[in-house]
Design an enzyme around this catalytic site. Structure first.
Site, PDB file in Angstrom:
ATOM      1  NE  ARG A  38     -34.560   4.707 -19.155  1.00 56.12           N
ATOM      2  CZ  ARG A  38     -35.721   5.327 -19.332  1.00 56.12           C
ATOM      3  NH1 ARG A  38     -35.981   6.418 -18.648  1.00 56.12           N
ATOM      4  NH2 ARG A  38     -36.621   4.872 -20.177  1.00 56.12           N
ATOM      5  CD  GLU A  59       6.376  -0.417  -4.883  1.00 54.72           C
ATOM      6  OE1 GLU A  59       6.557  -0.526  -6.107  1.00 54.72           O
ATOM      7  OE2 GLU A  59       6.631  -1.312  -4.049  1.00 54.72           O
ATOM      8  CG  PHE A  60      -1.298   2.103  -4.928  1.00 52.63           C
ATOM      9  CD1 PHE A  60      -1.480   1.629  -6.214  1.00 52.63           C
ATOM     10  CD2 PHE A  60      -2.221   3.006  -4.411  1.00 52.63           C
ATOM     11  CE1 PHE A  60      -2.557   2.051  -6.987  1.00 52.63           C
ATOM     12  CE2 PHE A  60      -3.296   3.440  -5.164  1.00 52.63           C
ATOM     13  CZ  PHE A  60      -3.471   2.956  -6.463  1.00 52.63           C
ATOM     14  CG  ASP A  61      -1.011   4.965  -0.235  1.00 50.91           C
ATOM     15  OD1 ASP A  61      -1.919   4.728  -1.066  1.00 50.91           O
ATOM     16  OD2 ASP A  61      -1.073   4.621   0.960  1.00 50.91           O
ATOM     17  CG  ASP A  80     -34.001  -0.719  -6.641  1.00 49.15           C
ATOM     18  OD1 ASP A  80     -34.325   0.007  -7.592  1.00 49.15           O
ATOM     19  OD2 ASP A  80     -34.511  -0.618  -5.513  1.00 49.15           O
ATOM     20  CB  SER A 105     -38.498   1.921 -19.696  1.00 45.17           C
ATOM     21  OG  SER A 105     -39.609   2.171 -20.535  1.00 45.17           O
ATOM     22  CG  LEU A 106     -36.130  -3.562 -19.974  1.00 40.56           C
ATOM     23  CD1 LEU A 106     -35.398  -4.590 -19.128  1.00 40.56           C
ATOM     24  CD2 LEU A 106     -36.012  -3.924 -21.447  1.00 40.56           C
ATOM     25  CB  CYS A 158     -45.903  18.404  20.765  1.00 34.50           C
ATOM     26  SG  CYS A 158     -45.476  19.276  22.295  1.00 34.50           S
ATOM     27  CG  ASP A 170      -2.049  -1.011   1.098  1.00 32.08           C
ATOM     28  OD1 ASP A 170      -2.206  -1.575  -0.005  1.00 32.08           O
ATOM     29  OD2 ASP A 170      -2.748  -1.245   2.103  1.00 32.08           O
TER      30      ASP A 170
END
Length: 670
Positions: free
Chosen positions: A137, A37-39, A118, A84-85, A425, A35
């Site tokens: 869309r 080295e990647f950073d 979804d 749409s379907l 209230c 990590d």
């Protein structure tokens, strides 16, 4: 002596290397370097891009962290419509679909079944292997350009892998918020006193429309790609395209399956009716597509949907359990909301103990009684709801639930305004949950964003008598804070620093933080734009308030009532003395002409070249006035796409002149 690398060459090398490592990590679950080295590589790339912004590549991995601010999302047109379907809920209708397909084609058909996730549908455009555009869309023909936000989603490759891809193509996908991320986000909102998000789909949709792409990046959205589009497709079948785009670096859910008959389709649907709850994303059905592209073309489309695909939707999950009690909660506005306490029951993969009942009308409509066996449904909402009662199991001695006539927290008589479903209230200044909820709203992220303060600390501050309203927060001292239970010196200092920092919060958010009823964050911005300081707002008349675009009579009356209360006026004065910003920093749009002087306008609908806010600014800068409602005194209705038919009908009935977007722009160009 080491020679200095060419910045362009180093940026290209780092971009390619980091994109490769990201692909291995996110697609193949493999970490090839530590990590740290990647950073360090990513940090070096960021430094180089800051020094040479013109050399940053469009597929740079630094774009994943976001930071781009998008004021308005421009409209883009889809090369291939996003239709749409058609939906079905029954096996019989699926068999009818299969009969229609086979009758039209005259042969056995191979289908592909996919989970109907979804989420939010998006289109992804690639040119020469590089991601160039992401769009929603929209209406199927055109959508919003959300490219900057889509770049932050790790499942969307910025550069496709391999060499066998077309020069220009589009991939469709479903953006989603993973369920663990959704739950964490709602926990944070609950702690901040914010309203909970209803479901992951709404959360994903709202995230994609954020103006700051850094916020999008922080939400950790995912994206499953599910279709491929190209002018001259190199594939014969949909299943081949899915395998190809997965090889190119797109995240394709491994839940899809080829089916050689309608019987296999039905078996897939039955298998996933319960298995779907094991997935990290909500899914409410199955999409069935004809696999062959040639057959898809032969079958064609209706005006709304393809004839070669259909969506089977599962019925909402339901269970029965016993209603053990009703708990009444008092919210920030004083609304008393009933929540059903249930005998725990397994439903849609979770144990349900509480359910929404909404209000007294719903209790009466359902004829709920304690001890009833009730039907509970969970259709993607965060809180399940009671949909009915099993009367056959009703105890003989059951009694109807008596809705309280007094506040459960302070015993004040409840009131119910005409036309409203909720009881309230009215004791807003003496009802503990209302006072604490107002304080929690004030410190929340969308309002004053005061770090270090949460519901528990607010509870302590209130019960010890240190804080009764928002202005008291700014009188807190170090000694008072460290005297609280579980409060250390560091935490106390952090709270005081955060309170000081909150004094830089823009005026519109301070206005939202006041908690004026019906004044949400959007309404607060509208008010701040037209009435740029609190003195102007306090002095505004009803007519001046409703003349502001999107401000109706209910909001106007609420604002007027708020400032008629001497305690509210005193609170605002104390906040002003504490140093909060009660004046907008923006200036009114420069006056360009008096072309529209004396004319009033109502804006309605969606526009192509300008946003509604830009239209409003144009009208104001040319001497006109924007109002919220249509009356006989109105000069013009500026009508865009998707405007409400009721407004159009009323305008025609009153003889109001209706302008298109182009008509209006031509009017001011003169």
């Amino acid at each position: 002596m080491a020679t200095e690398k060419d910045p362009a060459q180093e940026i290209q090398q780092l971009t390619e290397r980091i994109n490769y490592l990201n692909y291995q990590y996110y697609q193949n679950s493999r970490s090839e370097v530590p990590d740290f080295e990647f950073d360090m590589m990513l940090k070096r790339l960021q430094e180089l891009e800051e020094q040479h912004p013109d050399l940053r590549q469009s597929n740079s991995p630094t774009l994943r962290v976001g930071g781009t601010i998008t004021k308005n999302f421009k409209t883009v047109y889809h090369t291939w419509p996003m239709l749409s379907l058609g939906n079905t809920y029954s096996e019989e209708e699926l068999r009818e679909f299969d009969k229609r397909v086979t009758k039209a084609i005259g042969e056995n058909v191979e289908y592909v079944c996919e989970q109907k996730f979804d989420g939010v549908a998006i289109s992804l455009t690639y040119e020469k292997g590089k991601f160039t555009q992401g769009a929603t869309r929209g209406d199927g023909t055109r959508g919003d350009d959300i490219t900057a936000n889509v770049r932050t989603i790790h499942d969307v490759p910025l550069q496709v892998h391999g060499e066998d891809y077309p020069e220009l193509f589009e991939v469709r996908g479903e953006v989603f918020m993973p369920l663990p991320v959704f739950e964490q986000l709602n926990n944070e909102r609950e702690e901040a006193g914010e309203q909970l998000l209803a479901n992951p789909r709404n959360a994903a949709s709202g995230t994609l429309k954020q103006q700051d792409s850094a916020v999008v990046a922080s939400r950790k959205l995912g994206c499953f790609s599910y279709s491929f589009h190209c002018a001259n497709s190199p594939f014969d079948t949909h299943s081949e395209s899915l395998q190809a785009i997965q090889k190119w670096g797109f995240e394709v859910s491994d839940t899809w399956r080829k089916c050689s008959s309608i019987e296999e389709v039905l078996a897939y649907i039955n298998e996933w009716e319960t298995r779907r709850f094991e997935l990290p994303i909500a899914t409410d059905g199955v999409v069935v597509k004809v696999n062959s592209y040639a057959l898809q073309e032969e079958l064609g489309f209706t005006s709304k949907s393809p004839r070669w695909a259909i969506a089977y939707k599962y019925a909402a999950m339901s269970a029965s359990t016993v209603l053990q009690g009703i708990q009444y909660q008092v919210g920030r506005t004083g609304a008393v909301t009933p929540v059903a306490l249930l005998e725990p029951v397994q439903l849609a993969g979770t144990v349900v103990k509480r359910a929404s009942v909404h209000n007294a009308n719903e209790i009466q409509r359902l004829d709920l009684r304690l001890g009833d066996t009730v039907f509970v449904e969970k259709g993607g909402e965060i809180i399940p709801k009671i949909t009915g009662v099993d009367l056959e199991k009703r105890p003989a001695d059951s009694q109807a639930i008596a809705y309280p006539t007094q506040c459960p927290a302070c015993s004040t008589d409840l009131v119910r305004s005409e036309g409203e479903a909720n009881f309230y209230c009215p004791n807003e200044k003496g009802c503990p949950p209302q006072i604490k909820s107002k304080l929690e709203h004030f410190i929340s992220r969308k309002a004053m964003n005061i770090d270090g303060l949460g519901p528990e600390t607010i509870e302590q501050l209130y019960t010890t008598g240190l804080v009764q309203n928002a202005a008291d927060l700014y009188d807190l001292t170090f000694e008072q804070l460290v005297g609280l239970e579980r409060m250390g010196e560091k935490s106390a200092n952090n709270i005081l620093k955060s309170l000081e920092k909150s004094k830089e919060t823009p005026y519109d958010r301070v206005l939202f933080a006041l908690g004026i009823r019906f004044v949400g964050s959007t309404v607060a911005k509208k008010l701040a734009e037209q009435l740029p300081d609190l003195e102007a707002l306090r002095g505004a008349t009803y007519e001046e308030l409703i003349a502001i675009n999107e401000i109706g009579g209910r909001i106007a009356n609420s604002v007027l009532e708020y400032f008629q209360d001497s305690d509210h006026v005193q609170l605002v004065e104390r906040l002003k003395a504490a140093g909060l910003k009660l004046k907008a920093e923006h200036t009114a749009p420069a006056v360009e002409s008096d072309t529209l002087a004396g004319s009033t306008f109502v804006i309605s609908g969606v526009f192509e070249s300008v946003s509604r806010d830009e239209l409003q600014q144009l009208i104001t800068s040319h001497g006109g006035k924007v109002v919220s409602s249509i009356s006989a005194k109105l000069s013009y209705l500026v009508a865009g796409d998707k405007m409400g038919p009721a407004k159009l009908e009323k305008a025609n009935k009153l003889g109001i002149k209706i302008l298109s977007e182009n008509d209006f722009l031509q009017m001011i160009s003169k």
